[in-house]
Motif scaffolding. Structure first.
Motif, short mmCIF file in Angstrom:
data_model
loop_
_atom_site.label_atom_id
_atom_site.label_comp_id
_atom_site.label_asym_id
_atom_site.label_seq_id
_atom_site.Cartn_x
_atom_site.Cartn_y
_atom_site.Cartn_z
N GLN A 14 -3.72 8.45 2.99
CA GLN A 14 -4.67 8.95 3.32
C GLN A 14 -4.80 10.44 2.82
O GLN A 14 -5.76 10.89 2.24
N HIS A 15 -3.85 11.26 2.78
CA HIS A 15 -3.86 12.79 2.26
C HIS A 15 -4.17 12.66 0.71
O HIS A 15 -5.00 13.31 0.27
N VAL A 16 -3.71 11.80 0.08
CA VAL A 16 -3.93 11.98 -1.30
C VAL A 16 -5.50 11.40 -1.56
O VAL A 16 -6.12 11.95 -2.20
N PRO A 25 -13.86 11.53 3.12
CA PRO A 25 -12.69 11.31 3.70
C PRO A 25 -12.56 10.25 4.73
O PRO A 25 -13.45 9.57 5.39
N LEU A 26 -11.16 9.61 4.59
CA LEU A 26 -10.98 8.38 5.39
C LEU A 26 -10.11 8.78 6.54
O LEU A 26 -9.12 9.38 6.41
N SER A 27 -10.36 8.28 7.92
CA SER A 27 -9.34 8.38 9.00
C SER A 27 -8.13 7.22 8.75
O SER A 27 -8.23 6.15 7.99
N VAL A 28 -7.17 7.59 9.35
CA VAL A 28 -6.13 6.79 9.66
C VAL A 28 -6.50 5.04 9.84
O VAL A 28 -6.14 3.97 9.38
N GLU A 29 -7.48 4.99 10.93
CA GLU A 29 -7.76 3.89 11.46
C GLU A 29 -8.76 3.05 10.34
O GLU A 29 -8.60 1.82 10.05
N GLU A 30 -9.35 3.69 9.68
CA GLU A 30 -10.20 3.11 8.28
C GLU A 30 -9.11 2.66 7.42
O GLU A 30 -9.33 1.52 6.71
N ILE A 31 -8.17 3.51 7.06
CA ILE A 31 -7.39 3.00 6.21
C ILE A 31 -6.32 1.61 6.57
O ILE A 31 -6.05 0.76 5.86
N ARG A 32 -6.29 1.74 7.73
CA ARG A 32 -5.58 0.38 8.47
C ARG A 32 -6.32 -0.84 8.17
O ARG A 32 -5.88 -1.88 7.77
N VAL A 33 -7.74 -0.78 8.30
CA VAL A 33 -8.46 -1.70 8.01
C VAL A 33 -8.25 -2.13 6.43
O VAL A 33 -8.27 -3.21 6.19
N ARG A 34 -8.55 -1.26 5.76
CA ARG A 34 -8.57 -1.36 4.21
C ARG A 34 -7.04 -2.16 3.74
O ARG A 34 -6.97 -2.91 2.95
N ALA A 35 -6.00 -1.56 4.50
CA ALA A 35 -4.81 -2.23 4.30
C ALA A 35 -4.69 -3.60 4.61
O ALA A 35 -3.77 -4.30 4.10
#
Length: 145
Positions: A14-16, A25-35
């Motif tokens: 997320q930081h990068v 910018p993305l939230s950690v929750e949005e990244i979890r979905v992407r993962a």
């Protein structure tokens, strides 16, 4: 490189992403979905975070995968992007890609030069709602994996 999974890796990814794509910018929750649908990797030199990568698996009859490499500005031109790219490209081909694409924010001139040096050509340019900086979709012209 550390693949997706743990919260620390997702937070680093997320930081990068948010440093390089500050307009989206993305939230950690949005990244979890992407993962769950993509292969996300954070890359470190020792304990120092240097970048992240995304491989979006093929989801169409053209077997097109998207490979995205992001290197923090202070770690560019040190070979990290090249190592990350080789790994991500190999992953894309291993999961069935026959066509490789990438996407780069138009303001990321170094990222565009990196893609072009690796044989990518522009196929589309678009602006997301509410943004002013275009994203550029590029396709690898030599897709012999």
């Amino acid at each position: 490189m550390r693949p997706d999974g743990g919260d620390a890796v997702l937070t680093d990814w997320q930081h990068v992403h948010n440093v390089i794509i500050a307009t989206e910018p993305l939230s950690v929750e949005e990244i979890r979905v992407r993962a769950h649908r993509n292969r996300l990797t954070a890359t470190y030199h020792g304990d120092t975070l240097v970048g992240c990568s995304t491989v979006r698996p093929p989801a169409d009859d053209r077997a097109t995968a998207t490979v995205i490499i992001r290197v923090l500005p202070e770690h560019r031109r040190q070979g990290f992007g090249e190592q990350m790219y080789v790994e991500a490209l190999a992953t894309a081909y291993e999961i069935g890609a026959r066509v490789i694409e990438t996407v780069v924010l138009a303001s990321n001139e170094e990222g565009l030069r990196f893609a072009e040096r690796h044989g990518y050509v522009e196929i589309d340019r678009y602006i997301l709602d509410g943004d002013t900086t275009p994203f550029i979709d590029l396709r690898l012209t030599d897709t012999a994996g």
